[in-house]
Design an enzyme around this catalytic site. Structure first.
Site, PDB file in Angstrom:
ATOM      1  N   CYS A   2     -48.763  -4.321 -83.664  1.00 24.92           N
ATOM      2  CA  CYS A   2     -49.170  -3.945 -82.319  1.00 24.92           C
ATOM      3  C   CYS A   2     -48.216  -4.553 -81.279  1.00 24.92           C
ATOM      4  CB  CYS A   2     -50.578  -4.401 -81.964  1.00 24.92           C
ATOM      5  SG  CYS A   2     -51.815  -3.870 -83.143  1.00 24.92           S
ATOM      6  N   ARG A  27     -43.537  -1.580 -83.152  1.00 26.34           N
ATOM      7  CA  ARG A  27     -44.550  -2.479 -83.706  1.00 26.34           C
ATOM      8  C   ARG A  27     -45.804  -1.728 -84.150  1.00 26.34           C
ATOM      9  NH1 ARG A  27     -43.105  -7.668 -81.621  1.00 26.34           N
ATOM     10  NH2 ARG A  27     -45.142  -8.494 -82.113  1.00 26.34           N
ATOM     11  N   TRP A  75     -51.072  -0.753 -84.403  1.00 22.95           N
ATOM     12  CA  TRP A  75     -50.904  -0.544 -85.833  1.00 22.95           C
ATOM     13  C   TRP A  75     -52.205  -1.042 -86.433  1.00 22.95           C
ATOM     14  CZ3 TRP A  75     -50.825  -3.682 -90.254  1.00 22.95           C
ATOM     15  CH2 TRP A  75     -50.353  -3.051 -91.415  1.00 22.95           C
ATOM     16  N   ASN A  99     -52.765  -8.558 -80.343  1.00 26.46           N
ATOM     17  CA  ASN A  99     -51.830  -8.344 -81.456  1.00 26.46           C
ATOM     18  C   ASN A  99     -52.137  -9.424 -82.475  1.00 26.46           C
ATOM     19  OD1 ASN A  99     -49.499  -8.109 -83.090  1.00 26.46           O
ATOM     20  ND2 ASN A  99     -48.363  -9.477 -81.734  1.00 26.46           N
ATOM     21  N   GLY A 100     -52.364  -9.045 -83.736  1.00 27.15           N
ATOM     22  CA  GLY A 100     -52.653 -10.046 -84.754  1.00 27.15           C
ATOM     23  C   GLY A 100     -54.006  -9.802 -85.394  1.00 27.15           C
ATOM     24  N   GLU A 484     -34.272  -0.675-103.788  1.00 25.65           N
ATOM     25  CA  GLU A 484     -34.116  -0.220-102.402  1.00 25.65           C
ATOM     26  C   GLU A 484     -34.233   1.306-102.330  1.00 25.65           C
ATOM     27  OE1 GLU A 484     -34.255  -1.552 -99.669  1.00 25.65           O
ATOM     28  OE2 GLU A 484     -33.163  -0.317 -98.248  1.00 25.65           O
ATOM     29  N   LYS A 488     -37.072   3.420-100.267  1.00 23.16           N
ATOM     30  CA  LYS A 488     -36.736   4.451 -99.260  1.00 23.16           C
ATOM     31  C   LYS A 488     -37.493   5.741 -99.550  1.00 23.16           C
ATOM     32  CE  LYS A 488     -35.195   2.389 -96.899  1.00 23.16           C
ATOM     33  NZ  LYS A 488     -34.643   1.074 -96.768  1.00 23.16           N
ATOM     34  N   GLU A 491     -41.286   5.335 -98.808  1.00 24.89           N
ATOM     35  CA  GLU A 491     -41.765   5.154 -97.434  1.00 24.89           C
ATOM     36  C   GLU A 491     -41.582   6.371 -96.538  1.00 24.89           C
ATOM     37  OE1 GLU A 491     -40.123   1.854 -95.205  1.00 24.89           O
ATOM     38  OE2 GLU A 491     -38.164   2.133 -96.078  1.00 24.89           O
ATOM     39  N   HIS A 507     -39.680  -1.705-122.665  1.00 24.82           N
ATOM     40  CA  HIS A 507     -40.804  -2.647-122.687  1.00 24.82           C
ATOM     41  C   HIS A 507     -42.023  -2.067-121.987  1.00 24.82           C
ATOM     42  CE1 HIS A 507     -38.235  -5.630-124.475  1.00 24.82           C
ATOM     43  NE2 HIS A 507     -37.325  -5.374-123.546  1.00 24.82           N
ATOM     44  N   LYS A 606     -42.002  -0.459 -87.623  1.00 23.24           N
ATOM     45  CA  LYS A 606     -40.648  -0.973 -87.814  1.00 23.24           C
ATOM     46  C   LYS A 606     -40.666  -2.482 -88.029  1.00 23.24           C
ATOM     47  CE  LYS A 606     -36.187  -0.868 -87.917  1.00 23.24           C
ATOM     48  NZ  LYS A 606     -35.699  -0.530 -89.281  1.00 23.24           N
TER      49      LYS A 606
HETATM   50  O1  M6R Z   1     -37.182  -6.749 -90.075  1.00 23.11           O
HETATM   51  P1  M6R Z   1     -37.215  -7.203 -91.498  1.00 23.11           P
HETATM   52  O2  M6R Z   1     -35.921  -7.035 -92.201  1.00 23.11           O
HETATM   53  O3  M6R Z   1     -37.783  -8.573 -91.654  1.00 23.11           O
HETATM   54  O4  M6R Z   1     -38.241  -6.203 -92.201  1.00 23.11           O
HETATM   55  C1  M6R Z   1     -38.626  -6.375 -93.523  1.00 23.11           C
HETATM   56  C2  M6R Z   1     -39.337  -5.152 -94.034  1.00 23.11           C
HETATM   57  O5  M6R Z   1     -40.509  -4.928 -93.305  1.00 23.11           O
HETATM   58  C3  M6R Z   1     -38.459  -3.904 -93.952  1.00 23.11           C
HETATM   59  O6  M6R Z   1     -37.275  -4.061 -94.642  1.00 23.11           O
HETATM   60  C4  M6R Z   1     -39.218  -2.685 -94.513  1.00 23.11           C
HETATM   61  O7  M6R Z   1     -39.449  -2.845 -95.868  1.00 23.11           O
HETATM   62  C5  M6R Z   1     -38.435  -1.415 -94.214  1.00 23.11           C
HETATM   63  N1  M6R Z   1     -39.336  -0.425 -93.752  1.00 23.11           N
HETATM   64  C6  M6R Z   1     -37.695  -0.895 -95.397  1.00 23.11           C
HETATM   65  O8  M6R Z   1     -37.029   0.280 -95.134  1.00 23.11           O
END
Ligand code: M6R
Length: 611
Positions: A2, A27, A75, A99-100, A484, A488, A491, A507, A606
């Site tokens: 948030c 946020r 959020w 926020n929190g 990674e 991607k 998400e 395994h 983000k």
């Molecule tokens: O801002 P940060 O690098 O600390 O963020 C960490 C993760 O929240 C961030 O990498 C998240 O996993 C991304 N959405 C990945 O694409």
């Protein structure tokens, strides 16, 4: 997560609040709301499900004006993203944005219900509004600040809140208990927000609040009481942050733009550090020299993509700099007892510098004996940057797409330079250093070559659109890149994807292999290639279609059940950086074809500012 923003002014503030929210949308973007009180004491209040633009349209339609107020972009943590759960929350004349998380919201809610309060939402925030209202009623002559002082000890959790009494425009009270808050000082007006970027259109004169601070803010005064209850002065800081008005330019999505910006982002990150045939991190200063000479172990802590970058760096530190290194997810590290060794340095990685778990890990490291901290971060002035002993900035430029792309690859580049810097102190030879330097210098060109093959990857993406699952395989330093790639795809296209170290297949995960499970393999020509080929055969003989990203001169041939995606040759050491790029493109195109909200995927934000 948030984002919150508040203002006390003598002019209309609704556009200031809305612009603040637009800048805080990273946020959270489930819903947004705003409450302003005008000079005649009239309250204007609006909430909307969805993004800030929905709220902004409604504000224009209702012609809202006010001189004191607050706004919020949400959020969801407690309660679905509905209008009823959107902030601000009101209890009679008490308005709150938050926020929190209030961890003890349930017992508080029950006890407030017993006292006669009715709840209109499922949020923990509404508890704060009613609690402040209750305390107000208990001591009618008290100020809002005094009332909030009584309420705070009853709240548990990490949070920042803004509170106002709608009957008394011109006063805002703020509290931070671990959640970020920054005050913006204007001329005859004052502002407050979760992040300085929200305030930059109105002021650069800032005060960063510290944990436990309680603030009473009017147009002309700012009183700060610290955790110990003392009235204190916090330093005024002139912000030098460049907030890039981020236009998508010719691109449809920020993520797309950010993928294509990688050659430049890498050049910007590298250029001024690669001088006269040497990797130069003198920016760290002499303090770093003292600290580094004591380093015997490294602990890397991060979340999400940054954690994957940390996994690659762990291998680099051990292989090239001979320094024992382990890497841990921040949310795990902060809640277990870990053994801190002598000469143990903590390295935190974060694109945003505001990730709650990573920040908490940094704060914990200061209490348990680490000799110092170094942050690799992309956001100037972020909490991580301000609180770390040493900082190396990535120069990726603002990253807006929720899926990290240029933030990730520039992190890797900075980490590799740091490995060389520390490796030198541990006897790394000149020739190893110059190989790495050359490989890094070549990288932007090679990434441009990968980007120029985007049409092939777009075609490949068609194969994934109707799939429900995907498996990513890699070995060694390509294993974190497989992770990674899977992250991607998950998400932004909502396809379930997992990554495995190819050697682990037999395994268990091999049981998943069938014609409906596409398998993506990262296969640069390295010492593990022969081993990887055996793993590939194990998959092929069980019917999955294989998509193999490999060096263009490798001995793979496209065949029935195998699609080869050739990539330019780069030195093995930088291949994790290069191989990340086609995986970004693949997930981007899959999400594009599926019509997903690429920059703001569902349920995510983000910057993850709650734990
Ligand atoms: O801002 P940060 O690098 O600390 O963020 C960490 C993760 O929240 C961030 O990498 C998240 O996993 C991304 N959405 C990945 O694409």
């Amino acid at each position: 997560m948030c984002g919150i923003v508040g203002a006390v002014a003598q002019r209309n503030i609704e556009e200031i609040l809305l612009e603040g929210l637009r800048r805080l949308e990273y946020r959270g973007y489930d819903s947004a709301g705003l409450l302003v009180v005008n000079s005649k004491g009239h309250v204007n209040y609006l909430r909307r499900v969805g993004k800030v633009k929905e709220l902004a349209a409604a504000v224009t339609q209702y012609n809202m004006h006010g001189i004191t107020g607050m706004a919020h972009t949400r959020w969801a943590t407690h309660g679905e993203p509905t209008e009823k759960n959107a902030h601000p929350h009101i209890s009679d004349y008490i308005t709150v944005v938050h926020n929190g998380i209030i961890e003890n919201h349930e017992p508080l809610r029950n006890s407030l219900i017993e006292r006669g309060y009715c709840f209109n939402s499922q949020t923990d925030t509404e508890v704060i509004a009613h609690l402040v209202n209750w305390e107000y009623k208990q001591c009618k002559d008290s100020t809002l600040l005094e009332v909030i002082k009584k309420a705070i000890p009853q709240l548990r959790g990490t949070y920042s809140i803004l509170v106002m009494d709608n009957r008394i425009p011109g006063i805002l009270v703020a509290v931070t208990s671990g959640g970020p808050l920054v005050i913006g000082i204007g001329i005859g007006e004052n502002f407050i927000a979760s992040d300085q970027v929200a305030l930059l259109p109105v002021t650069r004169n800032l005060i960063f609040l510290e944990e436990g601070d309680l603030v009473e803010m009017t147009c002309h005064n700012i009183n700060i009481v610290n955790k110990a209850g003392h009235l204190i002065k916090r330093p005024h800081i002139e912000s030098n942050i460049q907030y890039e008005a981020c236009d998508k330019g010719k691109y449809r999505f920020y993520m797309q733009k950010e993928i294509y910006e990688q050659p430049v982002a890498l050049k910007n990150t590298l250029e001024w550090r690669l001088v006269q045939g040497q990797i130069n991190l003198n920016e760290l200063g002499s303090q770093a020299y003292d600290l580094f000479s004591k380093v015997q172990h490294i602990k890397i802590v991060a979340c999400g993509s940054s954690y994957h970058a940390g996994m690659v760096a762990r291998n680099w530190f051990e292989e090239l700099a001979d320094i024992p290194c382990d890497v841990e997810i921040a949310s795990e590290f902060r809640y277990r007892k870990s053994v801190v060794r002598s000469g143990h340095l903590i390295i935190t990685l974060s694109q945003s510098g505001e990730t709650a778990d990573t920040l908490a890990a940094l704060r914990l490291s200061k209490k348990i004996g680490f000799i110092g901290s170094l942050a690799v971060c992309n956001v100037q002035g972020s909490s991580l940057v301000r609180e770390s002993d040493l900082v190396l900035m990535t120069k990726a430029g603002t990253e807006i797409g929720v899926a990290s792309t240029k933030g990730f690859t520039t992190q890797l580049a900075v980490l590799l330079m740091l490995v060389v810097h520390l490796g030198r102190l541990n006897g790394m030879t000149k020739s190893v250093e110059s190989n790495i330097l050359n490989a890094l210098q070549e990288l932007p060109k090679r990434i441009e070559q990968v980007l120029s093959t985007d049409k092939n990857i777009a075609m490949l993406a068609e194969d994934f659109v109707y799939k429900y699952n995907a498996l990513f395989l890699g070995r060694g330093n390509q294993y974190p890149i497989a992770m990674e790639g899977a992250l991607k795809l998950k998400e932004i296209s909502y396809i379930h994807a997992e990554a495995y170290s190819a050697g682990e297949l037999k395994h268990g995960p091999l049981a998943l292999i069938d014609i409906d499970m596409p398998v993506i393999v990262l296969a640069p020509n390295n010492a593990l290639l022969e081993k990887l080929k055996s793993n590939i055969e194990e998959v092929r003989s069980r019917g999955s279609h294989l998509y193999i990203f490999a060096d263009q001169d490798a001995s793979f041939i496209s065949n029935k059940g195998i699609t080869i995606i050739p990539l330019p040759y780069v030195e093995e050491i930088v291949s994790p950086i290069l191989y990340a790029v086609p995986l970004q493109l693949l997930s981007y195109y899959v999400a594009l074809i599926k019509g997903k909200d690429i920059d703001q995927p569902r349920n995510l934000a983000k910057s993850v500012t709650v734990e």
